[in-house]
Design a protein around this motif. Sequence first.
Motif, short mmCIF file in Angstrom:
data_model
loop_
_atom_site.label_atom_id
_atom_site.label_comp_id
_atom_site.label_asym_id
_atom_site.label_seq_id
_atom_site.Cartn_x
_atom_site.Cartn_y
_atom_site.Cartn_z
N ASN A 175 32.38 47.88 52.94
CA ASN A 175 32.54 46.94 52.61
C ASN A 175 32.88 46.94 51.41
O ASN A 175 33.33 45.99 50.44
CB ASN A 175 31.54 46.26 53.38
CG ASN A 175 31.73 45.55 54.24
OD1 ASN A 175 32.86 46.29 55.41
ND2 ASN A 175 30.54 45.09 55.12
N TYR A 176 32.72 47.22 50.25
CA TYR A 176 32.20 47.74 48.50
C TYR A 176 33.52 47.85 48.39
O TYR A 176 33.98 46.94 47.34
CB TYR A 176 30.97 48.46 47.68
CG TYR A 176 30.54 48.40 46.93
CD1 TYR A 176 30.34 48.05 45.96
CD2 TYR A 176 31.96 49.38 46.42
CE1 TYR A 176 29.92 48.38 44.73
CE2 TYR A 176 31.91 50.24 45.17
CZ TYR A 176 30.59 49.26 43.67
OH TYR A 176 30.79 49.38 42.94
N GLN A 177 34.31 48.86 48.66
CA GLN A 177 35.73 49.23 48.44
C GLN A 177 36.45 47.79 48.98
O GLN A 177 37.51 47.87 48.24
CB GLN A 177 35.51 50.26 48.66
CG GLN A 177 34.96 51.66 48.23
CD GLN A 177 35.17 52.23 46.98
OE1 GLN A 177 35.83 51.35 46.08
NE2 GLN A 177 33.90 52.46 46.13
N LYS A 178 36.24 47.63 49.89
CA LYS A 178 37.60 46.41 50.33
C LYS A 178 37.35 45.44 49.39
O LYS A 178 38.26 45.03 49.25
CB LYS A 178 36.78 46.21 52.05
CG LYS A 178 37.91 45.19 51.85
CD LYS A 178 37.91 45.30 54.08
CE LYS A 178 39.24 44.06 54.76
NZ LYS A 178 38.28 44.14 55.78
N LEU A 179 35.91 44.73 49.35
CA LEU A 179 35.27 43.77 48.04
C LEU A 179 35.98 43.79 47.32
O LEU A 179 36.93 42.78 46.01
CB LEU A 179 34.07 43.59 48.27
CG LEU A 179 33.73 42.46 47.60
CD1 LEU A 179 34.65 40.79 48.28
CD2 LEU A 179 32.59 41.47 48.05
N ARG A 180 36.27 45.17 46.28
CA ARG A 180 36.02 45.65 45.20
C ARG A 180 37.89 45.85 45.43
O ARG A 180 38.18 45.52 44.33
CB ARG A 180 35.53 46.56 44.80
CG ARG A 180 35.94 47.26 43.76
CD ARG A 180 34.75 48.72 43.31
NE ARG A 180 35.80 49.76 41.69
CZ ARG A 180 35.76 51.36 41.50
NH1 ARG A 180 34.84 51.52 42.63
NH2 ARG A 180 36.20 51.65 40.60
N ARG A 181 38.57 46.51 45.80
CA ARG A 181 39.75 46.31 46.25
C ARG A 181 40.75 44.64 45.48
O ARG A 181 41.44 44.72 44.94
CB ARG A 181 40.35 46.56 47.20
CG ARG A 181 41.94 46.70 46.74
CD ARG A 181 42.38 48.55 48.19
NE ARG A 181 41.84 47.13 49.52
CZ ARG A 181 40.35 47.54 50.13
NH1 ARG A 181 40.99 49.06 49.75
NH2 ARG A 181 41.30 47.18 51.52
N LEU A 182 39.86 43.86 46.69
CA LEU A 182 40.40 42.28 47.07
C LEU A 182 40.19 41.57 45.23
O LEU A 182 40.94 41.03 45.25
CB LEU A 182 39.69 41.58 48.12
CG LEU A 182 40.28 41.95 49.55
CD1 LEU A 182 39.27 41.50 50.43
CD2 LEU A 182 41.96 42.02 49.52
#
Length: 493
Positions: free
Chosen positions: A186-193
């Motif tokens: 979730n951290y990486q997904k939110l960071r990417r978005l």
Amino acid sequence: MNTNELINGKIGKTLYSGSLSILISMHLPQEIPIPPVIQTLQLITNPTRFLDRCASMAGDIFTTRVMGWNSPPIVFLSSPDAIAQVFAIPAGKLDFQTPTYVFRPLFGDNSLVLQPTYEHSRQRNLLLPSFHGEKIRAYGEIICQITQEAISTWPLGREVKMQSMMPDITLQIILQVVFGISPGENYQKLRRLLTSLLHDITTPWYSSLFFFPSLQKDWGKFSPWGNYLYRKKQIDDLIYQEIRQRRQQLNSTANFQRKSEKQDILSLLLSARDSAGKSLNNTELKDQLISLLLLGYETTSGVLCWLFHLVHSHPQVKTKLLQELNSLNPIPTPEEITQLPYLDVVCKETMRLHPIALICTPRIVKEPVQIDKYQFSPSTVLIPCIYLAHRRSHAYNSPTKYIPERFLERKFSSFEYLPFGGGYRGCIGSAFSMYELKLIFATIMLNYQLELLHRKTVYPQRRGITIVPSGGVPMRIKSKSSSVSVSTISQKV
């Protein structure tokens, strides 16, 4: 003042009560003799040059029409006395919501920035404890660790642009310190978005969508505004998911120990209660987190870029700062770093010359008010101008020069030096921002020797809601620093 222009304008429509009795006569400060549409374009494209030009023509207080042909009088003030008087106006006599309409699609309806008097006070009291005292010191270790990890792969001998490197560090700090999200899927997904969206909204075309409501048409996710709404919803959904999971953790008996140990700002806000015992609901929490993200991401990285440019283009400042950093213990704590006196004034002088925000929150007069010799009637917009206040020769000797020592020689009032605004609408995260700024900058300076490249003229350039140095601050990473290192700081904290 043209009554038809006032009534037909966006702000005029909002304030017009159906009676012309509110339009009492007034004597405005000197008006800038530039057509309103040209004023608007100049303010958007090159705000510092526009403000400098206005101040050279009219001095410490002047009237503009920077909202186009239908613009009400918009008054900029930069003298300490005038700013103090504006901050002293009772909140009930002012409208803070209408002038900040540009932030509503970004922050959300429940953001602290957009709230009227009572709700603003309630939310501010709930948020403020998370950004002061012992709470801030609890964030020091993770700020240093994130910075250390981010710079550990910097290529020696290669060129990097600070404007490209700093946002990733500040974003990771917000995700872990403010949101409390640990690295994972979730951290990486939110960071990417977030990285993608935040990059786009700082570009001239994308940011113009927020200044002109007529462009905000949702014609599907492949249209400009529809694309923004689609991406924003993806981010909102992830934040709501995190809030719901955190509530379950904090309410679980099995997680009592975890509840007591969590120190991120979201956890603190989940536990906060107002005087009536009421907490922030999920929508309020989401909007506050988004506001903290947007206000703390690009602004902090922008100041860091100015720091690297100014320190490395003033050899005497760099030498003095490195001597102070080298005086630290082999494994310094965050507190030892943030209490360094010369580091403190270097950061302060950077934010004087290039403040995080050019202006304080605009405010519309709802009842007649007196500032200095002027009587302002309803519809007038008052804007304390941080940028011009910081460049007054009455307060600062050689105001356009970078001289950190000036803050060692005298103390400036909160109406002369106000990089985070002031009064009851001042930035609640000012102490945290200074703490974060010092730790990121010092950690990098303690670990690398850097060389500023392309020493050509650098000018302030608008990037979204911030002003950054043109050229992106290109630097060469010469070698690992021989100074003390904070890479093992967690062993001591």
